[in-house]
Design an enzyme around this catalytic site. Structure first.
Site, PDB file in Angstrom:
ATOM      1  N   ASN A  78       3.197  29.118 -57.131  1.00  0.00           N
ATOM      2  CA  ASN A  78       3.729  28.814 -58.472  1.00  0.00           C
ATOM      3  C   ASN A  78       4.776  27.707 -58.406  1.00  0.00           C
ATOM      4  OD1 ASN A  78       3.928  29.143 -61.245  1.00  0.00           O
ATOM      5  ND2 ASN A  78       5.475  30.741 -61.106  1.00  0.00           N
ATOM      6  N   ARG A 125       8.784  19.689 -55.221  1.00  0.00           N
ATOM      7  CA  ARG A 125       9.772  20.729 -54.979  1.00  0.00           C
ATOM      8  C   ARG A 125       9.457  21.516 -53.709  1.00  0.00           C
ATOM      9  NH1 ARG A 125      12.373  25.764 -56.987  1.00  0.00           N
ATOM     10  NH2 ARG A 125      10.437  26.552 -57.824  1.00  0.00           N
ATOM     11  N   ARG A 181      11.334  33.277 -54.055  1.00  0.00           N
ATOM     12  CA  ARG A 181      10.609  33.247 -52.786  1.00  0.00           C
ATOM     13  C   ARG A 181      11.528  33.521 -51.602  1.00  0.00           C
ATOM     14  NH1 ARG A 181      10.012  29.397 -56.107  1.00  0.00           N
ATOM     15  NH2 ARG A 181       8.055  29.050 -57.236  1.00  0.00           N
ATOM     16  N   LYS A 231      -4.766  33.511 -52.267  1.00  0.00           N
ATOM     17  CA  LYS A 231      -4.793  32.053 -52.129  1.00  0.00           C
ATOM     18  C   LYS A 231      -3.967  31.597 -50.939  1.00  0.00           C
ATOM     19  CE  LYS A 231      -3.441  27.710 -52.883  1.00  0.00           C
ATOM     20  NZ  LYS A 231      -2.237  27.043 -52.350  1.00  0.00           N
ATOM     21  N   PRO A 251      -9.541  28.247 -49.872  1.00  0.00           N
ATOM     22  CA  PRO A 251      -8.467  28.588 -50.805  1.00  0.00           C
ATOM     23  C   PRO A 251      -8.799  28.113 -52.220  1.00  0.00           C
ATOM     24  CG  PRO A 251      -7.622  27.407 -48.876  1.00  0.00           C
ATOM     25  CD  PRO A 251      -9.098  27.277 -48.861  1.00  0.00           C
ATOM     26  N   GLN A 301     -13.401  22.404 -49.206  1.00  0.00           N
ATOM     27  CA  GLN A 301     -12.277  22.620 -50.107  1.00  0.00           C
ATOM     28  C   GLN A 301     -11.324  21.434 -50.086  1.00  0.00           C
ATOM     29  OE1 GLN A 301      -8.882  23.065 -49.689  1.00  0.00           O
ATOM     30  NE2 GLN A 301      -8.239  24.376 -51.357  1.00  0.00           N
ATOM     31  N   PHE A 312     -10.682  19.189 -53.297  1.00  0.00           N
ATOM     32  CA  PHE A 312      -9.318  19.232 -53.826  1.00  0.00           C
ATOM     33  C   PHE A 312      -8.710  17.833 -53.909  1.00  0.00           C
ATOM     34  CE2 PHE A 312      -4.766  19.272 -52.946  1.00  0.00           C
ATOM     35  CZ  PHE A 312      -4.288  20.118 -53.925  1.00  0.00           C
TER      36      PHE A 312
END
Length: 298
Positions: free
Chosen positions: A144, A149, A198, A230, A247, A286, A290
């Site tokens: 998230n 960041r 986290r 994930k 993922p 993937q 991606f």
DNA sequence: CGGCAGGCGGTTA
DNA sequence: TAACCGCCTGCC
């Protein structure tokens, strides 16, 4: 660039040589005749957070792998690594130079022709064989969260808890923190680093890593706080070199709905599709998908 | 201001 | 076991 001598990762795999290798002097390693490698694609495809380009063209990157800092240069099939630590085995392994990505792309396209554009676009991606603990913590932080960041959080973590390993243009370089260092961190300190909720995950996971030993499979990863489906797949792919892991994040979910008509919620169906179409190469697929899709959407 | 970013844990039905 | 919800923080 000045470096202190760093320690080396102990368990380096033996590999069959398919490229020329020269050991010019201490910490200056050259691999020649390398195909299917591009630093920009490899470092910017979302698998790793601690490498930065030193110039516009992206031929030169500087970064840190575990406790080894380096500046790498790539041109005309020649990869030059100026490193603080890690011998030729370490870096050969890290860049996964034993793997024939040309053959992998051919195989993927043979089984699923629609992936060809993505393979061509991300032609120089290599899946780095990263340190397991670093991968676990990095991808817990990624949840998230957004990439700028994530990078910032990881750097502050390294500056606060990592060992100093050298400096580059006046800026000190830090190793990724050891499990011991993060297990000893306290929540207040971590919250100052703006890790948000986290922080507690990181401390708890570091403690568990020390007590229970290195996780080796999906089930063990999922038992760690802050590691869900994930993140577990990312750790398997990047930290355990399980290249069958696929993922599914928000981007890949988008791809699967756009390209293959899946319902947005149908993550299980997507997972099954990846398993059937891409099989033991799903992790490579993937990454190509991606990177291609994210770059086109930005 | 709400929405969102490379999800997850906890709680419900 | 599937569907919600809230969440640190920062940027739009």
């Amino acid at each position: 660039m000045r470096y202190r001598k760093g320690s080396q990762r102990p368990d380096v795999q033996k590999a069959t040589r398919s490229v020329d290798m020269k050991y010019e002097e201490l910490n200056n390693i050259v691999f020649d005749n390398i195909r299917d490698f591009n630093p920009v694609h490899t470092f910017e495809c979302g698998q790793v957070f601690r490498w930065r380009p030193e110039e516009e063209k992206g031929e030169i990157y500087a970064g840190v792998a575990g406790c080894n800092a380096a500046r790498i240069k790539f041109s005309d099939g020649k990869l030059t690594i100026e490193a603080s630590g890690g011998d030729q085995e370490f870096w050969y392994d890290y860049f996964d130079l034993t793997t024939d990505y040309g053959a992998i792309k051919d195989e993927l396209v043979r089984n699923e022709p629609k992936i060809e554009k993505a393979c061509e676009y991300g032609y120089g991606i290599r899946i780095l064989r990263q340190d397991l603990f670093e991968t676990i913590i990095s991808f817990i932080i990624s949840q998230n969260n957004n990439i700028p960041r994530i990078r910032k959080n990881i750097e502050s973590l390294c500056e606060t808890y990592g060992e100093e390993i050298g400096d580059i243009e006046g800026k000190t370089v830090y190793a990724f923190p050891t499990p011991e260092a993060l297990a000893d961190a306290d929540e207040e300190e971590l919250s100052e680093l703006k890790l948000g909720y986290r922080g507690p995950y990181i401390i708890e996971t570091a403690k568990k890593y020390l007590e229970a030993g290195c996780p080796t499979c999906r089930e063990e990863l999922l038992s760690m706080h802050g590691v869900g489906p994930k993140v577990a797949n990312c750790i398997m792919l990047f930290g355990l070199s399980d290249v069958a892991a696929f993922p599914i994040d928000t981007w890949v979910r988008q791809i699967m709905t756009d390209m293959y008509g899946f319902a947005d919620k149908d993550v299980k169906g997507m997972q099954r599709f990846a398993e059937e179409k891409f099989g033991s190469y799903a992790g490579y697929a993937q990454q190509y998908l991606f990177y291609y899709y994210r770059d086109r959407s930005l």
